[in-house]
Design a protein around this motif. Structure first.
Motif, PDB file in Angstrom:
ATOM      1  N   SER A   1       0.845  -1.189   0.000  1.00 31.73           N
ATOM      2  CA  SER A   1       0.000   0.000   0.000  1.00 31.73           C
ATOM      3  C   SER A   1       0.882   1.242   0.000  1.00 31.73           C
ATOM      4  O   SER A   1       2.117   1.154  -0.058  1.00 31.73           O
TER       5      SER A   1
ATOM      6  N   ARG B   1      -1.156  -5.349   2.706  1.00 33.49           N
ATOM      7  CA  ARG B   1      -2.193  -6.242   3.204  1.00 33.49           C
ATOM      8  C   ARG B   1      -2.024  -7.609   2.566  1.00 33.49           C
ATOM      9  O   ARG B   1      -1.387  -7.757   1.513  1.00 33.49           O
TER      10      ARG B   1
ATOM     11  N   LYS C   1      -3.374  -6.956   7.868  1.00 36.01           N
ATOM     12  CA  LYS C   1      -2.548  -5.766   7.656  1.00 36.01           C
ATOM     13  C   LYS C   1      -1.137  -6.000   8.163  1.00 36.01           C
ATOM     14  O   LYS C   1      -0.937  -6.635   9.199  1.00 36.01           O
TER      15      LYS C   1
ATOM     16  N   ASN D   1       2.737  -3.775   8.669  1.00 34.31           N
ATOM     17  CA  ASN D   1       3.540  -2.562   8.562  1.00 34.31           C
ATOM     18  C   ASN D   1       4.939  -2.868   9.065  1.00 34.31           C
ATOM     19  O   ASN D   1       5.115  -3.696   9.972  1.00 34.31           O
TER      20      ASN D   1
ATOM     21  N   PRO E   1      -9.681  -7.951  12.289  1.00 37.33           N
ATOM     22  CA  PRO E   1     -10.145  -6.604  11.937  1.00 37.33           C
ATOM     23  C   PRO E   1     -10.349  -5.733  13.168  1.00 37.33           C
ATOM     24  O   PRO E   1     -11.469  -5.548  13.653  1.00 37.33           O
TER      25      PRO E   1
ATOM     26  N   ASP F   1      -4.523 -10.770   1.319  1.00 33.11           N
ATOM     27  CA  ASP F   1      -5.888 -11.225   1.054  1.00 33.11           C
ATOM     28  C   ASP F   1      -5.895 -12.747   0.996  1.00 33.11           C
ATOM     29  O   ASP F   1      -4.940 -13.380   0.517  1.00 33.11           O
TER      30      ASP F   1
ATOM     31  N   PHE G   1      -6.472   4.233  12.661  1.00 32.07           N
ATOM     32  CA  PHE G   1      -6.862   3.436  11.499  1.00 32.07           C
ATOM     33  C   PHE G   1      -8.126   2.646  11.824  1.00 32.07           C
ATOM     34  O   PHE G   1      -8.234   2.054  12.906  1.00 32.07           O
ATOM     35  N   ASP G   2      -9.053   2.618  10.864  1.00 26.77           N
ATOM     36  CA  ASP G   2     -10.236   1.785  11.020  1.00 26.77           C
ATOM     37  C   ASP G   2      -9.833   0.312  10.965  1.00 26.77           C
ATOM     38  O   ASP G   2      -8.761  -0.027  10.427  1.00 26.77           O
TER      39      ASP G   2
ATOM     40  N   PRO H   1      -9.007  -2.979   9.576  1.00 26.98           N
ATOM     41  CA  PRO H   1      -8.750  -3.339   8.171  1.00 26.98           C
ATOM     42  C   PRO H   1      -9.607  -4.521   7.731  1.00 26.98           C
ATOM     43  O   PRO H   1      -9.929  -5.405   8.527  1.00 26.98           O
TER      44      PRO H   1
END
Length: 309
Positions: free
Chosen positions: A23, A118, A43, A45, A76, A120, A36-37, A39
């Motif tokens: 990202s 991220r 996620k 970092n 999440p 998936d 941050f909402d 994800p």
């Protein structure tokens, strides 16, 4: 008993269709904090320069992130990255929407630099993989064991900096390498109770060989005695260790994995039920159908009809 073994982690990451995506990066300095909402995907970092605080909803204590550290958010949950504990956070969304040349900016200066992205997964990832992990995995970068993670991050940095041909594809593959190495390191360092299910079994030196043998030959008519021989322990020892680590007996695990393989074939192709039954270790279509319905609540034919476009 010498038998072929495969890597259950590789099998399951392949089965759930894991893909990695980078990202927009983040550059921050001075006093800053971003909220941050939760994800929608897993996620990650990594701190390439500087240090900051990570706070995750439901995790009692903030985590101090130093240069070279990375973290994986497997559930999440909302989270905050900040220069310190007293800074009031602002929503991260508008900051990232205003990114220029692939970098968002917070605060003033360039004290801290992040890369992130991220992962998936397919529909079965939650139960097969993510539920077995803690909500956040923190990998300290300055340990000898994290050298392979640092290598992946350095390669990603080089691709993002130099932008050679096919760099986007290369960085996505490197992100997947990073995920696998983070999971390996987590299993190696976190100790008992850091994972559950089959992941906990991989960290157990008695259970892991039995898991590897079943994944290598899922259609074989394994007995507990044969698996115990692979693990070089008694049947009772293997049964007890397997149940303690994985939460079910070895043959129950084998049945569940066979049904996962059968469901994957039903989702992806048009093989006959009889062919799928043979491939996953059942002598007849009816035997597969009975086991499949017992585990999933639906017959293979009903399952295929339900998931067909």
């Amino acid at each position: 008993m010498s038998v072929q073994q495969t890597d259950p982690l590789e099998d399951i990451l392949t089965l759930v269709g894991t893909t990695g995506h980078l990202s927009v990066g983040l550059v921050a300095g001075g006093e800053w904090a971003l909220s941050f909402d939760p994800p929608v995907a897993v996620k990650f970092n990594a701190v390439r320069r500087g240090r900051c605080l990570l706070t995750v909803d439901g995790v009692p204590e903030p985590l101090e992130l130093a240069e070279g550290d990375c973290f994986l958010l497997t559930q999440p949950r909302a989270f905050t990255l900040a220069s310190g504990p007293e800074v009031r956070p602002v929503p991260a969304g508008p900051v990232f929407e205003a990114a220029v040349d692939g970098r968002a900016r917070a605060g003033t200066g360039e004290d801290v630099i992040f890369i992130g992205g991220r992962f998936d997964f397919g529909e079965r990832a939650q139960e097969l993989l993510l539920d077995a992990l803690p909500p956040v995995i923190h990998v300290p970068g300055r340990t000898a064991e994290a050298a392979t993670v640092r290598w992946a991050l350095d390669q990603i940095d080089a691709e993002l900096r130099d932008r050679p041909l096919a760099s986007k594809l290369v960085t996505e593959h490197l992100a997947l390498v990073l995920l696998i190495r983070v999971l390996r390191l987590h299993l190696a360092l976190a100790g008992p109770g850091s994972a559950s299910g089959w992941l906990a079994g991989l960290a157990d030196p008695v259970v892991a060989p039995a898991l590897g043998a079943m994944h290598a030959r899922p259609a074989h008519a394994w007995t507990v005695a044969q698996l115990a021989e692979v693990a070089a322990v008694s049947r009772s020892t293997l049964a007890a260790r397997f149940k303690h680590a994985v939460g079910q007996g070895p043959l129950d695990y084998l049945t569940g994995w066979r049904i996962e393989l059968a469901a994957d074939r039903l989702r992806r192709g048009d093989e006959t039920m009889a062919a799928i039954a043979r491939e996953v270790g059942y002598g007849s279509e009816s035997a597969l159908s009975n086991a499949f319905k017992r585990i999933t609540g639906a017959s293979p034919r009903d399952y295929r009809r339900r998931i067909s476009p």
